[in-house]
Design a protein around this motif. Structure first.
Motif, PDB file in Angstrom:
ATOM      1  N   UNK A  61       0.852  -1.187   0.000  1.00  0.00           N
ATOM      2  CA  UNK A  61       0.000   0.000   0.000  1.00  0.00           C
ATOM      3  C   UNK A  61       0.888   1.237   0.000  1.00  0.00           C
ATOM      4  N   UNK A  62       0.301   2.357  -0.355  1.00  0.00           N
ATOM      5  CA  UNK A  62       1.035   3.621  -0.413  1.00  0.00           C
ATOM      6  C   UNK A  62       0.706   4.470   0.811  1.00  0.00           C
ATOM      7  N   UNK A  63       1.711   5.161   1.332  1.00  0.00           N
ATOM      8  CA  UNK A  63       1.518   6.087   2.451  1.00  0.00           C
ATOM      9  C   UNK A  63       2.246   7.386   2.116  1.00  0.00           C
ATOM     10  N   UNK A  64       1.676   8.196   1.195  1.00  0.00           N
ATOM     11  CA  UNK A  64       2.377   9.407   0.750  1.00  0.00           C
ATOM     12  C   UNK A  64       2.572  10.445   1.848  1.00  0.00           C
ATOM     13  N   UNK A  65       1.703  10.427   2.858  1.00  0.00           N
ATOM     14  CA  UNK A  65       1.825  11.343   3.989  1.00  0.00           C
ATOM     15  C   UNK A  65       1.538  10.575   5.274  1.00  0.00           C
ATOM     16  N   UNK A  86      -3.251   4.116   1.132  1.00  0.00           N
ATOM     17  CA  UNK A  86      -3.977   4.033  -0.135  1.00  0.00           C
ATOM     18  C   UNK A  86      -3.530   2.807  -0.928  1.00  0.00           C
ATOM     19  N   UNK A  87      -4.399   2.384  -1.831  1.00  0.00           N
ATOM     20  CA  UNK A  87      -4.047   1.375  -2.828  1.00  0.00           C
ATOM     21  C   UNK A  87      -4.715   1.735  -4.151  1.00  0.00           C
ATOM     22  N   UNK A  88      -3.999   1.620  -5.271  1.00  0.00           N
ATOM     23  CA  UNK A  88      -4.658   1.768  -6.570  1.00  0.00           C
ATOM     24  C   UNK A  88      -5.543   0.551  -6.809  1.00  0.00           C
ATOM     25  N   UNK A  89      -6.829   0.715  -7.069  1.00  0.00           N
ATOM     26  CA  UNK A  89      -7.738  -0.432  -7.171  1.00  0.00           C
ATOM     27  C   UNK A  89      -7.317  -1.500  -8.172  1.00  0.00           C
ATOM     28  N   UNK A  90      -6.626  -1.110  -9.227  1.00  0.00           N
ATOM     29  CA  UNK A  90      -6.276  -2.094 -10.250  1.00  0.00           C
ATOM     30  C   UNK A  90      -5.387  -3.209  -9.704  1.00  0.00           C
ATOM     31  N   UNK A  91      -4.634  -2.941  -8.624  1.00  0.00           N
ATOM     32  CA  UNK A  91      -3.756  -4.000  -8.109  1.00  0.00           C
ATOM     33  C   UNK A  91      -4.566  -5.178  -7.579  1.00  0.00           C
ATOM     34  N   UNK A 115      -8.831   1.099   5.275  1.00  0.00           N
ATOM     35  CA  UNK A 115      -9.468   1.147   6.593  1.00  0.00           C
ATOM     36  C   UNK A 115      -8.596   1.806   7.650  1.00  0.00           C
ATOM     37  N   UNK A 116      -7.264   1.732   7.526  1.00  0.00           N
ATOM     38  CA  UNK A 116      -6.409   2.326   8.552  1.00  0.00           C
ATOM     39  C   UNK A 116      -5.864   3.691   8.134  1.00  0.00           C
ATOM     40  N   UNK A 117      -6.481   4.309   7.142  1.00  0.00           N
ATOM     41  CA  UNK A 117      -6.148   5.678   6.752  1.00  0.00           C
ATOM     42  C   UNK A 117      -6.717   6.645   7.799  1.00  0.00           C
ATOM     43  N   UNK A 118      -5.866   7.515   8.339  1.00  0.00           N
ATOM     44  CA  UNK A 118      -6.260   8.402   9.440  1.00  0.00           C
ATOM     45  C   UNK A 118      -6.275   9.875   9.038  1.00  0.00           C
TER      46      UNK A 118
END
Length: 499
Positions: A37-41, A46-51, A99-102
Motif C-alpha cells: 500500500x502507499x503512504x504518501x503522507x 492508499x491502494x490503486x484499485x487495479x492491483x 481502513x487504517x487511513x487516518x
C-alpha cells in the motif's frame, strides 16, 4: 452436480486470497498474491484499485486449469471501510482510501456528531473519509457517479453491478441498522445523494454472470454466477455455528473481538450486520495484530513464525499501538513501546514481548466487550492456520479459559466460497443460519505456566496503556480520556484478585 466447484475471493489489505471448494466445502486449492500500500503522507494509507484485479487474475491463473473449468459460482469478500469513487463506467477517480487511513482524524473530532449506531464519528470509516475528500477537492466530483467498497469494485470488474451487502453497508457509518437501509441524514452529511451509493442486498444474492472478457482472461467458464458476498469478518464468522453470547476473536492484519447476539448499544462497541442483515455482530476493532508481527519481522529480518519462545526475567512489556488504536478506547496518536528493558535481554525476548503485547491488547478488548455477561461463554479464534497455531496458546492463557479454533486455511475466502456454494444450490437458509458444515474444530486449553505469567504482566500492561492515554489526552484535547473504562477495568481486576 458433484463435479461443480465454487470459488471465494478475499481482497485483503496485504494480499488477495483465492479458495476453491467442493460441494462439501472441502478446500481443493488455494492461492495468495501479495501487494503493498502507499503512504504518501503521515496517517495516509492508499491502494490503486487495479492491483486487486491484477492480483486476482494472477492468483486464479495459478490454480489448475481443469479445476477452474469446473467453477460454477464465485463469492467475494475483502477488507472493509475502503472508499473507491468511480465514474459512470466504474473507472476509479482516486486511489482507494483504506481502513487504517487516518487523514480524517481532525475532521472527525470537529464533527462531534454521533452516528445511528451509537458510536462517535470514526475517522477510519467511509463517512469521515468521504467528507475529507469533498472538503479537500481531492478528486473531480463532477465525474463521480458511485462510491463503492473494495470487494464490490472487484466484483464489478468481473461483470457484476453496483450492489453491496448489509455487512459492508453497516461498516460505512451511513447505515441504519434498525431500518436496514442507508441513513439519509448521514448520507447528506457526507455531501452525497443516496443514488450515489450501492443498493443493499443479502450476501447470497446472485449478481449476474462473469463477463466474457474476464472469463477468457482467467479460464472460468461462461455462465459462472457471481455472488455479492460480504465484508471479510462476516464472511469468516459465517463459517461458524454461533449461539447468542458467543465471542469470536478474528486475527489478520488488524483484528476484532466480537460477540454474537443482541445489541449492546453502548459507546465504543461497534455494531455490524451479518451476511443477511438479520443478526448483529458487536465488535471491538483492534488496529495492530498481524501488522505488528510483520513490523517486528521486518526489523529483525526473521519470519515471525520462526521465533523461539522466550520467558525473559525480568519480563518485558510491549504496547502494540504502532499505528495508533481504534478499539474500545481509541486514540490515533497512541504509540508502541517496550518497558522493562535490561542489558541482558535479547531480540528473542523482545519478540516474545511483542506476542504478549498483542495478546494483552486482545484481553483488554475482551474484558470491555463482555462486561456484565457470563465469563464462561464459548470463545472462537478465527485466523489462518499458521497465524492461529502461532498465537492460540497465548490467547487461551491471557483469557484464562479454553478456546475453539476452526481449522481454516483462509477464513474469509472460505466464507465467500461457502456463500457461492449455497447460493448456487439456491440454499439461502444455510447462509443465514451460520452452519459450520464440515469444518474441523480444535479445542485449545490454557497452560498453567502461561496463565501465571499473564497474571503478572496484564496489570502492568493496563497501567502503561492508561498512563500513555492520559498524557495524550491532556496534550491533545481528545475526548477519549479513558478514565471511565480504566476504572471499570480496575474494578474487574480487583474482583478477579479477590476471587
Amino acid at each position: 452436480m458433484s463435479h461443480e466447484v465454487f470459488m471465494g475471493i478475499d481482497v485483503g489489505t496485504s494480499g488477495l486470497k483465492v479458495v476453491v471448494v467442493d460441494h462439501n466445502l472441502h478446500v481443493l486449492a488455494w492461492r495468495e498474491q501479495s501487494y503493498g500500500f502507499n503512504a504518501p503522507y503521515k496517517g495516509w494509507a492508499e491502494q490503486p484499485p487495479q492491483i486487486w484485479v491484477d492480483a486476482a487474475v494472477s492468483a486464479i491463473r495459478h490454480i489448475d486449469w481443469n479445476l477452474r473449468q469446473r467453477v460454477r459460482g464465485i463469492g467475494f469478500t475483502g477488507q472493509m471501510h475502503g472508499v473507491v469513487v468511480v465514474d459512470e463506467n466504474g473507472v476509479p477517480l482516486n486511489n482507494a482510501l483504506l481502513w487504517f487511513d487516518h487523514r480524517a482524524d481532525m475532521l472527525a473530532r470537529e464533527l462531534e456528531v454521533v452516528g445511528p449506531n451509537g458510536v462517535a464519528v470514526d475517522p477510519t470509516l467511509p463517512l469521515a473519509k468521504i467528507i475529507w475528500l469533498r472538503r479537500n477537492a481531492a478528486i473531480n466530483w463532477a465525474r463521480a457517479r458511485f462510491i463503492v467498497g473494495v470487494k464490490d469494485w472487484v466484483r464489478i470488474q468481473f461483470g457484476g453491478s453496483v450492489l453491496t451487502d448489509f455487512s459492508e453497508a453497516s461498516g460505512t457509518q451511513m447505515f441504519d441498522l434498525e431500518k436496514k437501509d442507508w441513513d439519509r441524514s448521514l448520507v447528506a452529511l457526507a455531501g452525497l445523494e443516496v443514488n450515489m451509493l450501492p443498493r443493499i442486498v443479502s450476501s447470497g444474492v446472485a449478481d449476474g454472470e462473469i463477463s466474457k472478457q474476464m472469463a477468457d482472461l482467467i479460464g472460468i467458464p461462461l455462465g459462472c454466477t457471481l455472488f455479492v458476498g460480504s465484508g471479510d469478518l462476516s464472511a469468516a464468522v459465517g463459517c461458524l455455528d454461533l449461539n447468542e453470547g458467543d465471542v469470536f476473536i478474528n486475527l489478520g492484519t488488524s483484528g476484532q473481538v466480537g460477540m454474537w447476539g443482541k445489541p449492546l448499544k453502548r459507546q465504543s462497541v461497534s455494531r455490524f450486520a451479518d451476511l443477511q442483515g438479520q443478526q448483529e455482530l458487536q465488535l471491538i476493532p483492534l488496529l495492530a495484530i498481524g501488522m505488528v508481527t510483520k513490523w517486528w519481522s521486518t526489523i529483525v529480518g526473521t519470519k515471525f513464525f520462526d521465533f523461539e519462545p522466550s520467558h525473559a526475567e525480568p519480563p518485558i512489556v510491549f504496547l502494540p499501538y504502532i499505528s495508533g488504536e481504534r478499539g474500545w478506547n481509541p486514540h490515533p496518536l497512541a504509540s508502541g513501546g517496550f518497558y522493562g528493558l535490561r542489558m541482558g535481554h535479547r531480540s528473542e525476548d523482545l519478540g516474545q514481548a511483542v506476542i504478549e503485547g498483542v495478546a494483552m491488547s486482545i484481553r483488554e478488548a475482551y474484558d470491555f466487550l463482555v462486561q456484565g455477561h457470563l465469563r464462561n461463554q464459548r470463545v472462537f479464534l478465527i485466523s489462518s492456520q499458521q497465524f492461529g497455531d502461532f498465537l492460540k496458546n497465548d490467547i487461551a492463557a491471557v483469557l484464562g479459559q479454553p478456546i475453539l479454533m476452526p481449522r481454516l486455511v483462509a477464513p474469509s475466502a472460505q466464507g465467500a466460497a461457502r456463500v457461492a456454494a449455497h447460493g448456487t444450490r439456491g440454499n439461502d437458509e444455510l447462509v443465514s443460519t451460520h452452519s459450520s458444515d464440515s469444518i474441523e474444530m480444535e479445542g485449545v486449553e490454557p497452560l498453567d505456566l502461561r496463565i501465571q505469567r499473564y497474571r503478572r504482566l496484564y496489570p502492568i500492561f493496563g497501567y502503561l496503556r492508561k498512563a500513555q492515554w492520559q498524557v495524550l489526552s491532556r496534550n491533545n484535547g481528545t475526548r477519549n480520556s479513558g478514565n471511565e473504562v480504566g476504572m471499570l477495568l480496575d474494578d474487574e481486576r480487583g474482583a478477579a484478585a479477590n476471587n
